[in-house]
Every structure is written in C-alpha cells, then in structure tokens.
Motif scaffolding. Sequence first.
Motif, PDB file in Angstrom:
ATOM      1  N   VAL A 236       0.815  -1.228   0.000  1.00  0.00           N
ATOM      2  CA  VAL A 236       0.000   0.000   0.000  1.00  0.00           C
ATOM      3  C   VAL A 236       0.851   1.282   0.000  1.00  0.00           C
ATOM      4  O   VAL A 236       0.513   2.231  -0.727  1.00  0.00           O
ATOM      5  N   PRO A 237       1.963   1.387   0.770  1.00  0.00           N
ATOM      6  CA  PRO A 237       2.754   2.626   0.691  1.00  0.00           C
ATOM      7  C   PRO A 237       3.270   2.935  -0.714  1.00  0.00           C
ATOM      8  O   PRO A 237       3.432   4.112  -1.066  1.00  0.00           O
TER       9      PRO A 237
ATOM     10  N   LEU B 215       8.854   8.861  -1.067  1.00  0.00           N
ATOM     11  CA  LEU B 215       8.598   7.468  -0.714  1.00  0.00           C
ATOM     12  C   LEU B 215       8.239   7.319   0.759  1.00  0.00           C
ATOM     13  O   LEU B 215       8.413   6.252   1.348  1.00  0.00           O
ATOM     14  N   SER B 216       7.719   8.366   1.361  1.00  0.00           N
ATOM     15  CA  SER B 216       7.314   8.285   2.769  1.00  0.00           C
ATOM     16  C   SER B 216       6.190   7.263   2.920  1.00  0.00           C
ATOM     17  O   SER B 216       5.391   7.028   2.006  1.00  0.00           O
ATOM     18  N   LEU B 217       6.130   6.664   4.098  1.00  0.00           N
ATOM     19  CA  LEU B 217       5.224   5.538   4.324  1.00  0.00           C
ATOM     20  C   LEU B 217       3.867   6.018   4.811  1.00  0.00           C
ATOM     21  O   LEU B 217       3.748   6.567   5.906  1.00  0.00           O
ATOM     22  N   VAL B 218       2.854   5.816   3.987  1.00  0.00           N
ATOM     23  CA  VAL B 218       1.477   6.167   4.329  1.00  0.00           C
ATOM     24  C   VAL B 218       0.598   4.988   3.935  1.00  0.00           C
ATOM     25  O   VAL B 218       0.769   4.410   2.856  1.00  0.00           O
ATOM     26  N   TRP B 219      -0.358   4.632   4.809  1.00  0.00           N
ATOM     27  CA  TRP B 219      -1.292   3.540   4.524  1.00  0.00           C
ATOM     28  C   TRP B 219      -2.729   4.045   4.383  1.00  0.00           C
ATOM     29  O   TRP B 219      -3.330   3.859   3.344  1.00  0.00           O
ATOM     30  N   ASP B 220      -3.284   4.631   5.425  1.00  0.00           N
ATOM     31  CA  ASP B 220      -4.691   5.075   5.423  1.00  0.00           C
ATOM     32  C   ASP B 220      -5.631   3.948   4.999  1.00  0.00           C
ATOM     33  O   ASP B 220      -6.441   4.088   4.075  1.00  0.00           O
TER      34      ASP B 220
END
Length: 365
Positions: free
Chosen positions: A27-28, A154-159
């Motif tokens: 997902v990220p 490329l920062s990690l985000v899911w939501d």
Amino acid sequence: MKHPLPASPAHIGVLRLSALGDVCNLVPTVRALQRQWPQARITWIIGKGEHSLLAGLSGVEFVVYDKATGLSGMRELWRQLADTRFDVLLHMQQALRASVLSLGLKADLRVGYDKARAKDAQHWFTHRQLAPHPRAHVLESFLDFARLLGVEDLSLVWDLPIPEGARKEAAALTGGAPYVLMSPCANPRLRNFRNWSAEGYASVVEHAWVQHGLKTVLTGGGSTQEREMGSRIQALSQPGAVIDAIGGSSLKGLLALIDGARAVVAPDSGPVHMANALDTPVVGLYATTNPDRAAPYCWREQVVNRYPDAVRHFLHKEPETLPWGQRVRHPDAMSLIHADDVIRNLEAVLSIAASRQEREPSDEA
C-alpha cells in the motif's frame, strides 16, 4: 534497447494477488504513486481474500481474481479488461500463475523484479526489471517499483479504510475492555511451521492480565488447527483473561480489532503487517522466517528474532550464507523462542502505547 519509462502515466496497473501481509506492505507504494501522479488512474488486480481486506482503499480500482477459479477465472478477467490498456503494468507477484495472468493484459510497459529477486522466471514476462537491491525487505522491494518510475516521495502512508460496521463488530467482541490482540497461528498450510506453543502464548496472556489488567483477544481463521490452539490457550489461562474470537470476525473486523488493541502479538503472518499498517505496536515472533526480510517494517526492533539460532541449529549454517528469504522448515524451530523474550518485548511496546495515550490529551488541547 530498454523500453522507455512513462514520464506521466495516465493508467497504472498493479498485479499483486496475495498474501494479506504482502498487500499491506504494498500500500505505501500505491500511496507514493498517487502523490507523484494524483490524476493517474490506478487499477490493482488482487486476490479475493486480499480484496476483502483492502476494499475501499481510496483512489484505487480493484479487479478481483479468485485463484480457485483457475484458467476460467483468468479468461473472465481478461474479458473484463479487454478494452483496458495500461501505460505501465507493475508485475509484483513472483509466481507463474500471475505471470500467465499477465499475458492477457494489455500494457505499453511491463515492469518486474530483477533476475536475482524474480521467481518462476518472472523476468521473461516483463520489459523492464528493477535495479538490484540485495537483501531488501519486502516493503522496500515494492517501493523499488516506484523508485524505477522516478517517484520522489517514498514516505510511508497507509490510510487503510475501516468501515463503521467493522468497528461495531470489534466492539461487540471486546465489550469495550482494553486488550492485547494475539493471533497465534499463521496460515495453516503444509510445512509452514511458524506457530509458537500454546504454553508460551498462555504465559504472555497471564502477564498481560496480571501485570496490566489487559484481556487477550485471540483471533484467526476458522480452521481446526486454529480453533484447537485457541482452546488450549484459553484452557491454560485464568478465567476471564481470554476472549476467544478465532473464526469470529471478518477481515475488516480484524482490522478494527487490531486498530483498537494496545498491542499485537503474532508470528510471521498477516496480522503483524496489518498492525504495522495501522501503527499499532506489535511484537512479531520469528524463527522460521528472516525478519530482516519480512518483519513488521516499522516495528523491527520489537521482533523476537530467533532466526539466526534456528539456521545454526537446524540447518548447520550461518545466516549470511543462505539465499535471501530462505526459511527454516523445521517443526521445532519456533521452540527456540522463550516466553521471557516475548514478555520483555511486549513490555516495550506497551510502554510505547502508554506514552502515546499520555500525549493524546495535550495533542488535542
């Protein structure tokens, strides 16, 4: 001659069917693609169970393939996408079934893993391959697809979406009491050997109950193996310490349970990566799988890691000499994990959870 990369793709295809933990780790990368090209259409070809976990993911169109349908299901999917052409297809499933499935999809560019990481000759089915990235974590391997396309952030985000119905489902199971979530069993397939002992889990249940007043919610599928494990843990635990929800929740309900937990304890399986995606403190139990490759990414320091010991004891080799990703397929490998190790790491993640709770009122002020 290398096939050119699209400067600004209008339609991106993602081919990743399974498994639950892997799609969470992917997902990220999808979020990074969305940040880079917010107007791009993203279509994700995904497995049936995995879709039930991620359904509603913002900005993503899902096309579901149920592997149980075999070739007939492939043909139906090809008909469904007959008028669709991707600017780029990210072939992120290292399996021959997925490569055969990819043959019926139209794409100007097909991107896959580099030869060292590709399995089942996946590189034969793609135009461009990733740059080598030896000894990469699974999540980093997925991000390599975004890197190849030139994605900068490329920062990690899911939501991950959790519908209200799933939260009500979780609340009905827990009764509103604070809890640790324990998913004691990995996928019950042949020679998996990722499960710890009922006695070990019961020791952790006892600690959470006596020292912190926290119930333990047991989760998992409805297989005989999982139900028997849950019954043994409950029988070894004090009355009232365990809520046995094994086989009792949907995947969205499990997400809600994980989101509401003070901490999660589980072997290498979907729930540790679901917890990671939701930023719920998690203690992963690893002896048969290398956590450097497959630990819950943001909670690697809290993993109980007996993989090096298992390699030396059962394979009689040093870990650095093994092919990346090799498992220790021995039924006694997880016995190298001691309850004291798990309890110590549980204390560490509960401390993190407590410090977050203390900050919440001041953050809202």
